[in-house]
Design a protein around this motif. Structure first.
Motif, short mmCIF file in Angstrom:
data_model
loop_
_atom_site.label_atom_id
_atom_site.label_comp_id
_atom_site.label_asym_id
_atom_site.label_seq_id
_atom_site.Cartn_x
_atom_site.Cartn_y
_atom_site.Cartn_z
N ARG A 70 12.35 31.20 40.71
CA ARG A 70 11.92 30.03 39.94
C ARG A 70 11.41 30.49 38.59
O ARG A 70 10.47 31.27 38.51
CB ARG A 70 10.81 29.27 40.67
N ASN A 71 12.06 30.02 37.55
CA ASN A 71 11.68 30.38 36.18
C ASN A 71 11.60 31.89 35.98
O ASN A 71 10.67 32.40 35.34
CB ASN A 71 10.36 29.72 35.78
N GLY A 72 12.53 32.62 36.58
CA GLY A 72 12.59 34.07 36.42
C GLY A 72 11.62 34.85 37.27
O GLY A 72 11.51 36.06 37.15
N VAL A 73 10.88 34.16 38.16
CA VAL A 73 9.90 34.79 39.03
C VAL A 73 10.39 34.69 40.47
O VAL A 73 10.87 33.64 40.89
CB VAL A 73 8.51 34.11 38.88
N VAL A 74 10.28 35.78 41.22
CA VAL A 74 10.64 35.76 42.64
C VAL A 74 9.45 35.18 43.39
O VAL A 74 8.33 35.67 43.28
CB VAL A 74 10.98 37.18 43.16
N PHE B 119 14.68 44.62 38.73
CA PHE B 119 14.20 43.25 38.99
C PHE B 119 15.39 42.29 39.05
O PHE B 119 15.40 41.36 39.85
CB PHE B 119 13.20 42.81 37.92
N GLY B 120 16.41 42.55 38.24
CA GLY B 120 17.64 41.76 38.32
C GLY B 120 18.29 41.88 39.68
O GLY B 120 18.78 40.89 40.25
N ILE B 121 18.30 43.09 40.24
CA ILE B 121 18.86 43.30 41.58
C ILE B 121 18.02 42.55 42.61
O ILE B 121 18.57 41.89 43.50
CB ILE B 121 18.95 44.80 41.90
N LEU B 122 16.69 42.62 42.49
CA LEU B 122 15.82 41.89 43.42
C LEU B 122 16.11 40.39 43.36
O LEU B 122 16.23 39.73 44.39
CB LEU B 122 14.35 42.16 43.12
N LYS B 123 16.27 39.86 42.15
CA LYS B 123 16.56 38.42 42.03
C LYS B 123 17.89 38.08 42.68
O LYS B 123 18.01 37.03 43.33
CB LYS B 123 16.53 37.98 40.56
N GLU B 124 18.90 38.95 42.53
CA GLU B 124 20.18 38.71 43.20
C GLU B 124 20.02 38.75 44.72
O GLU B 124 20.64 37.97 45.44
CB GLU B 124 21.22 39.75 42.78
N MET B 125 19.16 39.66 45.19
CA MET B 125 18.97 39.81 46.63
C MET B 125 18.30 38.59 47.26
O MET B 125 18.54 38.29 48.42
CB MET B 125 18.14 41.07 46.92
N VAL B 126 17.45 37.91 46.51
CA VAL B 126 16.73 36.77 47.07
C VAL B 126 17.47 35.45 46.85
O VAL B 126 17.04 34.41 47.32
CB VAL B 126 15.28 36.65 46.56
N THR B 127 18.58 35.50 46.14
CA THR B 127 19.39 34.30 45.93
C THR B 127 20.45 34.26 47.02
O THR B 127 21.37 35.08 47.02
CB THR B 127 20.04 34.35 44.53
N PRO B 128 20.34 33.33 47.98
CA PRO B 128 21.21 33.35 49.17
C PRO B 128 22.70 33.49 48.88
O PRO B 128 23.36 34.33 49.48
CB PRO B 128 20.88 32.02 49.87
#
Length: 195
Positions: A62-66, A176-185
């Protein structure tokens, strides 16, 4: 799900690797420290498997925050918090295609097990042992991928080149980009993450 992450992750005990007799291996690990990855790669194996599973099951961006919840507690991870926690560099390349071409050319020879240059997308068996290990570390600890690890992707080759030749990488942004991809189903499964 999280158990697949735990069983295929790497924890590096940097103090012990410097006792190796193989100078090329020692140099590779020194390069990992120089890049600023010592803290994140040296983190002990995850002990809280249930909490990790719950974190990924409930997470979103959400808004660039996990954002996630664990046992009813809201967890928010910004890129700044992520960078500070893991002591990651925040300056340097964010686009791996910007790794200098002359270094990529040199890496193709340096990494090769034979006298022939390897391609930037090659099989791991074509690499010297130290660079096979580096490829595995990146695949399993940075990209946290599932599946076969026999192929070296272009992105992984570029990261290996950047690490080996001390090219400054903005690890905070990249990871952090990888983490955001990982949490996006949808992205998580499409990109083959282990979680």
């Amino acid at each position: 799900m999280a158990s697949s992450l735990i069983s295929s992750s790497h924890h590096i005990d940097f103090d012990s690797v410097f006792g190796f007799d193989d100078a090329e291996l020692v140099q590779m690990f020194e390069s990992l420290i120089t890049t600023g990855l010592k803290v994140i790669l040296g983190c002990p194996t995850v002990f809280y498997e249930a909490a990790l599973t719950e974190f990924f099951a409930n997470s979103s961006v959400r808004n660039g925050v996990v954002v996630s919840t664990i046992r009813g507690t809201v967890i928010e991870i910004s890129e700044e918090v992520f960078a500070t926690t893991f002591e990651l560099p925040t300056e340097g390349l964010t686009d791996l295609s910007e790794v200098p071409k002359n270094l990529v050319f040199d890496a193709r020879s340096l990494f090769s097990e034979s006298t022939e240059q390897v391609s930037v997308s090659c099989l791991k068996k074509e690499l010297k042992i130290a660079y096979r290990l580096l490829s595995d570390i990146l695949a399993k600890s940075i990209y946290v991928k599932a599946g076969s690890f026999d192929a070296v992707t272009r992105n992984r080759f570029m990261l290996m080149t950047a690490i080996t030749f001390d090219v400054k990488v903005n690890w905070s942004s990249l990871l952090f980009g990888i983490l955001k991809e990982m949490v996006t189903p949808g992205s998580r499964q499409a990109k083959g993450y282990a979680i």
